[in-house]
Structures are given as C-alpha cells and as structure tokens.
Enzyme design. Structure first.
Site, PDB file in Angstrom:
ATOM      1  N   THR A  96       0.811  -1.214   0.000  1.00 47.70           N
ATOM      2  CA  THR A  96       0.000   0.000   0.000  1.00 47.70           C
ATOM      3  C   THR A  96       0.845   1.265   0.000  1.00 47.70           C
ATOM      4  OG1 THR A  96      -0.182   0.039   2.410  1.00 47.70           O
ATOM      5  CG2 THR A  96      -1.872  -1.185   1.206  1.00 47.70           C
ATOM      6  N   ASP A  97       0.200   2.356  -0.361  1.00 43.18           N
ATOM      7  CA  ASP A  97       0.861   3.661  -0.319  1.00 43.18           C
ATOM      8  C   ASP A  97       0.443   4.396   0.957  1.00 43.18           C
ATOM      9  OD1 ASP A  97      -1.715   4.627  -0.788  1.00 43.18           O
ATOM     10  OD2 ASP A  97      -1.327   5.131  -2.886  1.00 43.18           O
TER      11      ASP A  97
END
Length: 150
Positions: free
Chosen positions: A30-31
């Site tokens: 994920t970011d």
C-alpha cells in the site's frame, strides 16, 4: 522436523479455462493513503501469470537453463477501476486470449469477491537465448490453445 502443509507455497489453479490465484494485500503493498500502489497490481498479475504457466506444465526456469527461451512482457495495459486496501483478499483471474507463434495474449482481472478492481491485458513475447523473439515450443502453444478454446 517433519514437513507440514504450511511448508508448501500457495499454488493457484484452473476453474474451467480461467486460472485463479489468491493473495492478501499486505502493508508493503500500500501507499500512504492505505490503498494498493498502482505498480503492485502489475506484480500481482505477474505472480498469477507465472503460476498459470506452472499449472499448465511450463517450467520457465528449466527452459531458460536449457537454452530454450523465456517469456518477457512486451506490452501491458492496465485499467484501474476501484482501489484495493490493506487486508483485502484478492483473486487474480487469468485467461489466455490469443496465442501467436512467438507470443501469448493474457487477460487478467483483479477481483475482490465479485468486485472488479483492475483489468489487465498483457502480451508476453517468447525470447530465445539471444533475447530476440522466437517461436514458442509447439507443445506450449498447444497447451495455450486448449485453454483458450475452453
């Protein structure tokens, strides 16, 4: 120490002509917004394609070591529809769309249950030891044709 079923890596498999490969989204995927970073969808699709090849009996490592050749992505088109998030369980559904002498076209969908998150169309070119396109082994072409006809 005796081996347990947990010592064996996960393998996907075919449901009809469609290969299914399940995975879970981890923090590393994920970011900062908590959604899957766009390039990681390509990694998920790569894992699924590699597993699909293994499932039909294509050993890419042996083919490379034996000087037969390898697949390399020549083209990738991905359409992002909805974000995947940390902890989501996903399934990458892959199917062979077209087989040519030196390439194979694969359609891949990233799914969260019935929800379609991303759609990919990948062209994998078959390259000889000289890194130039060459005809795929005939038995591989036959296996792909059988899949695309189901």
């Amino acid at each position: 120490m005796t081996a347990s079923p947990f010592d064996t890596p996960y393998r996907g498999g075919f449901v009809g002509a469609h290969h299914h490969f399940a995975l879970t989204v981890y923090f590393e995927d994920t970011d900062t917004a908590g959604i899957v970073y766009y390039a990681n969808y390509l990694k998920f699709m790569e894992r699924a394609r590699s597993d699909m090849l293994r499932s039909v009996g294509i050993d890419q490592r042996a083919a490379k070591e034996d000087g037969i050749g390898v697949y390399a992505v020549a083209e990738a088109h991905v359409r992002y529809l909805r974000p995947a998030r940390l902890g989501d369980d996903l399934v990458i559904v892959s199917s062979v769309e077209q087989v040519r002498a030196a390439s194979v076209h694969i359609h891949q969908r990233v799914m969260r249950g019935a929800e379609h998150l991303a759609d990919g169309r990948i062209t994998a070119a078959f390259l000889g030891p000289d890194d130039r396109p060459r005809r795929q082994p005939r038995e591989w072409v036959d296996r792909f044709h059988r899949l695309s006809e189901d």
